[in-house]
Design a protein around this motif. Structure first.
Motif, PDB file in Angstrom:
ATOM      1  N   VAL A 223       0.839  -1.204   0.000  1.00 50.11           N
ATOM      2  CA  VAL A 223       0.000   0.000   0.000  1.00 50.11           C
ATOM      3  C   VAL A 223       0.872   1.250   0.000  1.00 50.11           C
ATOM      4  CG1 VAL A 223      -1.710   1.320   1.298  1.00 50.11           C
ATOM      5  CG2 VAL A 223      -1.922  -1.175   1.129  1.00 50.11           C
ATOM      6  N   ALA A 224       1.939   1.244   0.787  1.00 53.52           N
ATOM      7  CA  ALA A 224       2.851   2.393   0.825  1.00 53.52           C
ATOM      8  C   ALA A 224       3.460   2.652  -0.549  1.00 53.52           C
ATOM      9  CB  ALA A 224       3.958   2.145   1.850  1.00 53.52           C
ATOM     10  N   LYS A 225       3.887   1.579  -1.231  1.00 56.53           N
ATOM     11  CA  LYS A 225       4.495   1.719  -2.560  1.00 56.53           C
ATOM     12  C   LYS A 225       3.469   2.247  -3.564  1.00 56.53           C
ATOM     13  CE  LYS A 225       7.803   0.891  -5.627  1.00 56.53           C
ATOM     14  NZ  LYS A 225       7.086   1.053  -6.899  1.00 56.53           N
ATOM     15  N   THR A 226       2.248   1.765  -3.485  1.00 55.15           N
ATOM     16  CA  THR A 226       1.194   2.230  -4.393  1.00 55.15           C
ATOM     17  C   THR A 226       0.926   3.719  -4.197  1.00 55.15           C
ATOM     18  OG1 THR A 226       0.174   0.037  -4.356  1.00 55.15           O
ATOM     19  CG2 THR A 226      -1.174   1.867  -5.149  1.00 55.15           C
ATOM     20  N   ASP A 229       3.815   5.645  -5.701  1.00 54.12           N
ATOM     21  CA  ASP A 229       3.799   5.646  -7.164  1.00 54.12           C
ATOM     22  C   ASP A 229       2.754   6.607  -7.731  1.00 54.12           C
ATOM     23  OD1 ASP A 229       5.778   3.747  -7.172  1.00 54.12           O
ATOM     24  OD2 ASP A 229       4.440   2.041  -7.526  1.00 54.12           O
ATOM     25  N   ILE A 230       1.605   6.696  -7.084  1.00 55.70           N
ATOM     26  CA  ILE A 230       0.503   7.487  -7.622  1.00 55.70           C
ATOM     27  C   ILE A 230       0.513   8.928  -7.112  1.00 55.70           C
ATOM     28  CG2 ILE A 230      -2.009   7.662  -7.817  1.00 55.70           C
ATOM     29  CD1 ILE A 230      -0.755   5.343  -9.380  1.00 55.70           C
ATOM     30  N   CYS A 231       0.864   9.114  -5.863  1.00 53.70           N
ATOM     31  CA  CYS A 231       0.673  10.422  -5.220  1.00 53.70           C
ATOM     32  C   CYS A 231       1.896  11.327  -5.203  1.00 53.70           C
ATOM     33  CB  CYS A 231       0.167  10.225  -3.787  1.00 53.70           C
ATOM     34  SG  CYS A 231      -1.414   9.361  -3.689  1.00 53.70           S
ATOM     35  N   ARG A 232       3.074  10.819  -5.539  1.00 50.57           N
ATOM     36  CA  ARG A 232       4.216  11.720  -5.623  1.00 50.57           C
ATOM     37  C   ARG A 232       3.948  12.753  -6.708  1.00 50.57           C
ATOM     38  NH1 ARG A 232       6.878  11.455  -0.956  1.00 50.57           N
ATOM     39  NH2 ARG A 232       7.832   9.439  -0.532  1.00 50.57           N
ATOM     40  N   MET A 248      -1.455  17.466   0.330  1.00 48.65           N
ATOM     41  CA  MET A 248      -1.295  18.221  -0.919  1.00 48.65           C
ATOM     42  C   MET A 248      -1.303  19.715  -0.605  1.00 48.65           C
ATOM     43  SD  MET A 248      -4.108  16.100  -3.193  1.00 48.65           S
ATOM     44  CE  MET A 248      -3.911  17.209  -4.605  1.00 48.65           C
ATOM     45  N   GLN A 249      -0.338  20.453  -1.141  1.00 49.11           N
ATOM     46  CA  GLN A 249      -0.338  21.913  -0.991  1.00 49.11           C
ATOM     47  C   GLN A 249      -1.319  22.481  -2.013  1.00 49.11           C
ATOM     48  OE1 GLN A 249       4.362  22.000  -0.164  1.00 49.11           O
ATOM     49  NE2 GLN A 249       3.456  24.021  -0.338  1.00 49.11           N
ATOM     50  N   SER A 250      -2.579  22.484  -1.633  1.00 49.74           N
ATOM     51  CA  SER A 250      -3.661  22.849  -2.548  1.00 49.74           C
ATOM     52  C   SER A 250      -4.894  23.172  -1.724  1.00 49.74           C
ATOM     53  CB  SER A 250      -3.938  21.673  -3.497  1.00 49.74           C
ATOM     54  OG  SER A 250      -5.130  21.856  -4.212  1.00 49.74           O
ATOM     55  N   ASP A 251      -5.877  23.789  -2.361  1.00 48.45           N
ATOM     56  CA  ASP A 251      -7.166  24.009  -1.710  1.00 48.45           C
ATOM     57  C   ASP A 251      -8.266  23.241  -2.425  1.00 48.45           C
ATOM     58  OD1 ASP A 251      -7.367  25.416  -4.044  1.00 48.45           O
ATOM     59  OD2 ASP A 251      -7.850  27.343  -3.130  1.00 48.45           O
ATOM     60  N   LEU A 262      -7.564   7.232  -7.526  1.00 52.46           N
ATOM     61  CA  LEU A 262      -6.658   6.656  -8.523  1.00 52.46           C
ATOM     62  C   LEU A 262      -5.730   5.636  -7.866  1.00 52.46           C
ATOM     63  CD1 LEU A 262      -5.721   6.768 -11.480  1.00 52.46           C
ATOM     64  CD2 LEU A 262      -4.119   8.578 -10.813  1.00 52.46           C
ATOM     65  N   ALA A 263      -5.190   5.982  -6.692  1.00 52.97           N
ATOM     66  CA  ALA A 263      -4.327   5.057  -5.961  1.00 52.97           C
ATOM     67  C   ALA A 263      -5.106   3.815  -5.527  1.00 52.97           C
ATOM     68  CB  ALA A 263      -3.721   5.761  -4.748  1.00 52.97           C
TER      69      ALA A 263
END
Length: 325
Positions: A223-226, A229-232, A248-251, A262-263
């Motif tokens: 799960v950590a690897k997934t 892979d998807i969220c970086r 995430m630096q976002s609003d 997606l992950a």
């Protein structure tokens, strides 16, 4: 004076006894919360285990305690890490003194050479002996200085590695709880909006109980690897136990939900089998809750609570889904 409610204490002790847990301050605290504050994050985590008819184990209590910041209740610290760092600081100071001593010896050589200059000029018979002694002293000083600087460099590297280890989860390699809190505090101080997503592996306890903790560790790493892979390049950490966090630096909460979805779909595509028998384990999934923090440090705590509540709703609505707060 208000009457003391011994009945709650009796029920708490009975809970510990039924689960074969020693009545330590930590265990008593968690048992009390499980019985009398079941709607809290700690209470829900314990109830999720015991409601399935399982006896809660000490290692599970420790995990829940750590995941929800229980160490702060008693002011516990990583003593071994602190002692190690203190020892390294002591050694660095000691070696710095050695380096200074070597430098002093080099300076003493220069002074002695100046003092001997007249003798060297007037008595050529002793010149070679004097020069030889000076060279030997210089070489010894240089050797001590070189060795001292080498050891200082090694210790600095070891200190840096220890500092990094203190912020890294040993099993998954992700940022640990300490690093997560530092990162969130830095974003809050900078006034950056941040979307916080908490996700939790579904029915993870049954994986551990059925297949053992070594298989459970493999699931955690998968799960950590997934998520990596998807969220970086977003910040990813292990919040504790089977729970992970993405910041995430976002609003844009919707973007956070879509990213975790997606992950989640990527994880569902992977076939996880037992190494010993090649037996398929079936679907490995996680549920998640996503919330927006805007403001200072207080917003972090409030948003984490909102994300946790959304996560709980995702679990109660059937698991394997991501919900916004």
């Amino acid at each position: 004076m208000a009457a003391v409610d011994f009945e709650k204490g009796d029920k708490t002790m009975a809970f510990l006894k039924s689960h074969r847990l020693p009545p330590s301050p930590q265990n008593y605290t968690l048992a009390y919360i499980a019985l009398f504050d079941s709607g809290s994050p700690i209470g829900r985590a314990i109830q999720e285990i015991v409601d399935e008819g399982y006896r809660i184990k000490q290692e599970e209590v420790d995990t829940i305690f750590d995941r929800h910041g229980g160490a702060a209740i008693y002011g516990l610290t990583d003593k071994a890490q602190g002692q190690r760092a203190a020892h390294l600081r002591h050694q660095t100071i000691k070696l710095g003194e050695l380096a200074s001593s070597a430098a002093d010896a080099t300076g003493a050589f220069a002074r002695e050479l100046t003092q001997e200059a007249d003798h060297m000029a007037s008595d050529s018979a002793n010149t070679l002996s004097i020069v030889g002694r000076m060279i030997e002293q210089s070489q010894q000083a240089q050797g001590r200085l070189t060795e001292a600087m080498r050891e200082v460099k090694e210790l600095r590297e070891e200190l840096e590695a220890a500092r990094n280890d203190a912020h890294r989860d040993e099993l998954t390699g992700l940022a640990n709880r300490r690093a997560i809190e530092v990162h969130l505090a830095e974003l809050a101080e900078a006034g950056e909006p941040r979307v916080i997503a908490l996700c939790d592996i579904d029915k993870f306890k049954s994986v551990n109980d059925r297949y053992g903790h070594s298989v459970g560790d493999r699931v955690l790493k998968l799960v950590a690897k997934t998520l990596e892979d998807i969220c970086r390049p977003h910040f990813i950490g292990r919040w504790g136990g089977e729970e992970f966090i993405v910041v995430m630096q976002s609003d844009n909460v919707e973007a956070g939900v879509n990213l975790l979805d997606l992950a989640r779909h990527e994880l569902a595509r992977k076939e996880f089998k037992l190494r010993e028998t090649d037996e398929p384990m079936g679907l490995i999934s996680f549920s998640g809750g996503v919330a927006l923090a805007a403001g200072g440090a207080d917003a972090n705590a409030a948003t984490l609570k909102q994300a946790d509540q959304a996560l709980y709703r995702a679990k109660s609505e059937g698991r394997n889904r991501i919900l916004p707060a």
